[in-house]
Design an enzyme around this catalytic site. Structure first.
Site, PDB file in Angstrom:
ATOM      1  N   ARG A 176       0.826  -1.230   0.000  1.00  0.00           N
ATOM      2  CA  ARG A 176       0.000   0.000   0.000  1.00  0.00           C
ATOM      3  C   ARG A 176       0.853   1.270   0.000  1.00  0.00           C
ATOM      4  O   ARG A 176       0.476   2.271   0.627  1.00  0.00           O
ATOM      5  CB  ARG A 176      -0.972   0.032   1.185  1.00  0.00           C
ATOM      6  CG  ARG A 176      -1.949  -1.084   1.246  1.00  0.00           C
ATOM      7  CD  ARG A 176      -2.877  -1.197   0.018  1.00  0.00           C
ATOM      8  NE  ARG A 176      -3.508  -2.490   0.049  1.00  0.00           N
ATOM      9  CZ  ARG A 176      -3.050  -3.544  -0.643  1.00  0.00           C
ATOM     10  NH1 ARG A 176      -2.016  -3.438  -1.445  1.00  0.00           N
ATOM     11  NH2 ARG A 176      -3.655  -4.684  -0.568  1.00  0.00           N
ATOM     12  N   SER A 226     -10.970  -0.298   3.588  1.00  0.00           N
ATOM     13  CA  SER A 226     -10.233  -0.603   4.827  1.00  0.00           C
ATOM     14  C   SER A 226      -9.487   0.646   5.269  1.00  0.00           C
ATOM     15  O   SER A 226      -8.686   1.182   4.516  1.00  0.00           O
ATOM     16  CB  SER A 226      -9.214  -1.712   4.577  1.00  0.00           C
ATOM     17  OG  SER A 226      -9.884  -2.879   4.204  1.00  0.00           O
ATOM     18  N   GLU A 296      -4.371   3.521   6.462  1.00  0.00           N
ATOM     19  CA  GLU A 296      -4.087   3.370   5.034  1.00  0.00           C
ATOM     20  C   GLU A 296      -4.619   4.613   4.312  1.00  0.00           C
ATOM     21  O   GLU A 296      -4.028   5.109   3.369  1.00  0.00           O
ATOM     22  CB  GLU A 296      -4.787   2.113   4.510  1.00  0.00           C
ATOM     23  CG  GLU A 296      -4.637   1.931   3.021  1.00  0.00           C
ATOM     24  CD  GLU A 296      -5.375   0.698   2.499  1.00  0.00           C
ATOM     25  OE1 GLU A 296      -5.265  -0.389   3.110  1.00  0.00           O
ATOM     26  OE2 GLU A 296      -6.063   0.827   1.471  1.00  0.00           O
TER      27      GLU A 296
HETATM   28  C1  LIG Z   1     -15.475   0.092  -0.901  1.00  0.00           C
HETATM   29  C2  LIG Z   1     -13.984   0.222  -1.073  1.00  0.00           C
HETATM   30  C3  LIG Z   1     -13.195  -0.906  -1.268  1.00  0.00           C
HETATM   31  C4  LIG Z   1     -11.808  -0.799  -1.426  1.00  0.00           C
HETATM   32  N1  LIG Z   1     -11.086  -1.934  -1.627  1.00  0.00           N
HETATM   33  C5  LIG Z   1      -9.745  -1.844  -1.793  1.00  0.00           C
HETATM   34  C6  LIG Z   1      -8.959  -3.026  -2.016  1.00  0.00           C
HETATM   35  O1  LIG Z   1      -9.445  -4.147  -2.097  1.00  0.00           O
HETATM   36  N2  LIG Z   1      -7.612  -2.862  -2.150  1.00  0.00           N
HETATM   37  C7  LIG Z   1      -7.014  -1.648  -2.096  1.00  0.00           C
HETATM   38  O2  LIG Z   1      -5.785  -1.557  -2.246  1.00  0.00           O
HETATM   39  N3  LIG Z   1      -7.740  -0.532  -1.888  1.00  0.00           N
HETATM   40  C8  LIG Z   1      -9.080  -0.590  -1.738  1.00  0.00           C
HETATM   41  N4  LIG Z   1      -9.811   0.547  -1.523  1.00  0.00           N
HETATM   42  C9  LIG Z   1      -9.118   1.830  -1.406  1.00  0.00           C
HETATM   43  C10 LIG Z   1      -8.972   2.605  -2.724  1.00  0.00           C
HETATM   44  O3  LIG Z   1      -9.963   2.254  -3.680  1.00  0.00           O
HETATM   45  C11 LIG Z   1      -7.605   2.413  -3.353  1.00  0.00           C
HETATM   46  O4  LIG Z   1      -6.575   2.805  -2.466  1.00  0.00           O
HETATM   47  C12 LIG Z   1      -7.441   3.212  -4.651  1.00  0.00           C
HETATM   48  O5  LIG Z   1      -6.232   2.829  -5.249  1.00  0.00           O
HETATM   49  C13 LIG Z   1      -7.443   4.726  -4.449  1.00  0.00           C
HETATM   50  O6  LIG Z   1      -7.582   5.339  -5.729  1.00  0.00           O
HETATM   51  P1  LIG Z   1      -8.318   6.756  -5.917  1.00  0.00           P
HETATM   52  O7  LIG Z   1      -8.264   7.087  -7.366  1.00  0.00           O
HETATM   53  O8  LIG Z   1      -9.650   6.744  -5.298  1.00  0.00           O
HETATM   54  O9  LIG Z   1      -7.325   7.692  -5.144  1.00  0.00           O
HETATM   55  P2  LIG Z   1      -7.660   8.874  -4.117  1.00  0.00           P
HETATM   56  O10 LIG Z   1      -8.307   8.289  -2.912  1.00  0.00           O
HETATM   57  O11 LIG Z   1      -8.373   9.973  -4.810  1.00  0.00           O
HETATM   58  O12 LIG Z   1      -6.191   9.347  -3.766  1.00  0.00           O
HETATM   59  C14 LIG Z   1      -5.307   8.491  -3.069  1.00  0.00           C
HETATM   60  C15 LIG Z   1      -3.892   9.038  -3.269  1.00  0.00           C
HETATM   61  O13 LIG Z   1      -3.514   8.820  -4.627  1.00  0.00           O
HETATM   62  C16 LIG Z   1      -2.996  10.013  -5.187  1.00  0.00           C
HETATM   63  N5  LIG Z   1      -3.294  10.025  -6.623  1.00  0.00           N
HETATM   64  C17 LIG Z   1      -4.501   9.890  -7.220  1.00  0.00           C
HETATM   65  N6  LIG Z   1      -4.379   9.969  -8.551  1.00  0.00           N
HETATM   66  C18 LIG Z   1      -3.061  10.156  -8.814  1.00  0.00           C
HETATM   67  C19 LIG Z   1      -2.289  10.344  -9.999  1.00  0.00           C
HETATM   68  N7  LIG Z   1      -2.850  10.367 -11.207  1.00  0.00           N
HETATM   69  N8  LIG Z   1      -0.956  10.531  -9.873  1.00  0.00           N
HETATM   70  C20 LIG Z   1      -0.346  10.543  -8.655  1.00  0.00           C
HETATM   71  N9  LIG Z   1      -1.020  10.387  -7.496  1.00  0.00           N
HETATM   72  C21 LIG Z   1      -2.360  10.195  -7.578  1.00  0.00           C
HETATM   73  C22 LIG Z   1      -3.733  11.130  -4.451  1.00  0.00           C
HETATM   74  O14 LIG Z   1      -3.011  12.330  -4.490  1.00  0.00           O
HETATM   75  C23 LIG Z   1      -3.824  10.556  -3.041  1.00  0.00           C
HETATM   76  O15 LIG Z   1      -2.659  10.828  -2.326  1.00  0.00           O
HETATM   77  C24 LIG Z   1     -11.193   0.470  -1.372  1.00  0.00           C
HETATM   78  C25 LIG Z   1     -11.989   1.609  -1.178  1.00  0.00           C
HETATM   79  C26 LIG Z   1     -13.360   1.502  -1.039  1.00  0.00           C
HETATM   80  C27 LIG Z   1     -14.186   2.754  -0.869  1.00  0.00           C
END
Ligand SMILES: Cc1cc2nc3c(=O)[nH]c(=O)nc-3n(C[C@H](O)[C@H](O)[C@H](O)COP(=O)(O)OP(=O)(O)OC[C@H]3O[C@@H](n4cnc5c(N)ncnc54)[C@H](O)[C@@H]3O)c2cc1C
Length: 303
Positions: A176, A226, A296
């Site tokens: 992560r 999580s 996380e």
């Molecule tokens: C119901 C649910 C289930 C989930 N299940 C999982 C799972 O099974 N496994 C898991 O790992 N995670 C899970 N997650 C967490 C989440 O979906 C992941 O961590 C996902 O990768 C976050 O992506 P995001 O686009 O929403 O990023 P955001 O939450 O918008 O941002 C997270 C970070 O990424 C950075 N970021 C975003 N886009 C870019 C880019 N283009 N370049 C550089 N940095 C960037 C942001 O600045 C921020 O620091 C879950 C979340 C939910 C709500």
């Protein structure tokens, strides 16, 4: 910070339809929490991304990158300065046995695209609600797979505003985490190295993972998945469950009864409620088991 001046200047360097002022971030986060962004900017070309970064840097305007908002909590006071969203960068294509996905595409859509192309390697991501950029930043993973296993390379914009190719090994991907924040990269697109496989075998694996996810996770409520990382030697959800915290909460936020690792926005919670529940859980688990739960999820913005 002179907001009016920044608005005018941003509208001069990129299409004015791509700059929203005082945009409510609860409309852009999975938890449905968060106050306003001074400027919510959605560039449509790489040149616009570069212009915005250089503008922010040269004028000392704070700058925050948001993906799908599925792993962040935005505080109730919102985020000052520019919030950049790459949601207009959402194309996905095939090149040989690789899938190339722009950073604003959902990783779920990249996973489904791979299925339709009979390519295996992205099944694990079929239920992760983030963007490709967010998934790379977090080295997202589930059910034994993670981005690290299939990423070949990515195109990024660096803090000077230049486009650069970065090989997978140079992102320091681990559980992560990555070095993207430290390097100040903005991911533009990612190339995943996959292998050909029978469609039905890939589909069966994805159906199985979807069933597991839907039966265990409280997907009917807004959440950020999580909240805590897995502490070495333990499972966060089990520690929280054994601390008898499920169903306990503050205001409209509570520890899910279905999955103890999730905190849900049950009834119009504020970010303050949500963060108070996180702290309540950390305190209780520390007192009961002596284990520090590390978040996380990232907390952004101001109260
Ligand atoms: C119901 C649910 C289930 C989930 N299940 C999982 C799972 O099974 N496994 C898991 O790992 N995670 C899970 N997650 C967490 C989440 O979906 C992941 O961590 C996902 O990768 C976050 O992506 P995001 O686009 O929403 O990023 P955001 O939450 O918008 O941002 C997270 C970070 O990424 C950075 N970021 C975003 N886009 C870019 C880019 N283009 N370049 C550089 N940095 C960037 C942001 O600045 C921020 O620091 C879950 C979340 C939910 C709500």
């Amino acid at each position: 910070m002179n907001k009016q001046l920044i608005e005018q200047e941003l509208q001069q360097i990129i299409n004015s339809d791509h700059v929203l002022v005082d945009e409510l971030l609860k409309n852009h986060t999975y938890t449905k929490l968060g106050g306003k962004a001074d400027f919510f900017v959605t560039p449509a070309t790489i040149e616009e991304v570069q212009q915005v970064i250089r503008y922010a840097k040269n004028n000392n305007v704070p700058f925050t990158l948001l993906g799908n908002g599925s792993n962040v909590i935005v505080r109730d006071g919102g985020i000052r300065g520019i919030v950049l969203s790459l949601k207009k960068f959402n194309a996905i294509k095939r090149d040989g046995n690789s899938v190339i996905a722009e950073s604003g595409a959902r990783i779920i859509d990249a996973s489904r695209f791979a299925l339709e192309e009979h390519l295996t390697g992205l099944e694990f991501a079929c239920g992760i609600p983030g963007t490709v950029g967010g998934a790379l930043y977090m080295n997202a993973g589930a059910y034994g797979g993670e981005i690290k296993d299939c990423l070949d390379h990515a195109l990024v914009v660096n803090m000077e505003g230049d486009v650069q190719r970065v090989e997978a090994k140079d992102f320091d991907l681990a559980y992560r985490t990555s070095n993207i924040a430290e390097k100040g990269y903005i991911v533009l697109e990612a190339t995943f190295r996959l292998q050909e496989e029978d469609y039905h075998a890939i589909k069966a694996e994805m159906d199985d993972l979807t069933f597991k996810r839907e039966s265990k996770q409280p997907l009917e409520y807004p959440s950020c998945g999580s909240v805590f990382k897995r502490p070495p030697g333990y499972f966060a959800g089990k520690l929280i469950q054994d601390s008898e915290l499920q169903g306990k909460g503050v205001g409209g936020a509570e520890v899910s009864k279905k999955h103890a690792g999730f905190i849900i926005n049950k009834t119009n919670a504020t970010a303050t409620d949500y963060i108070a529940v996180i702290e309540m859980v950390q305190k209780a688990v520390k007192e009961r088991f002596g284990v520090d739960l590390e978040r996380e999820v990232r907390i952004l913005g101001e109260d």
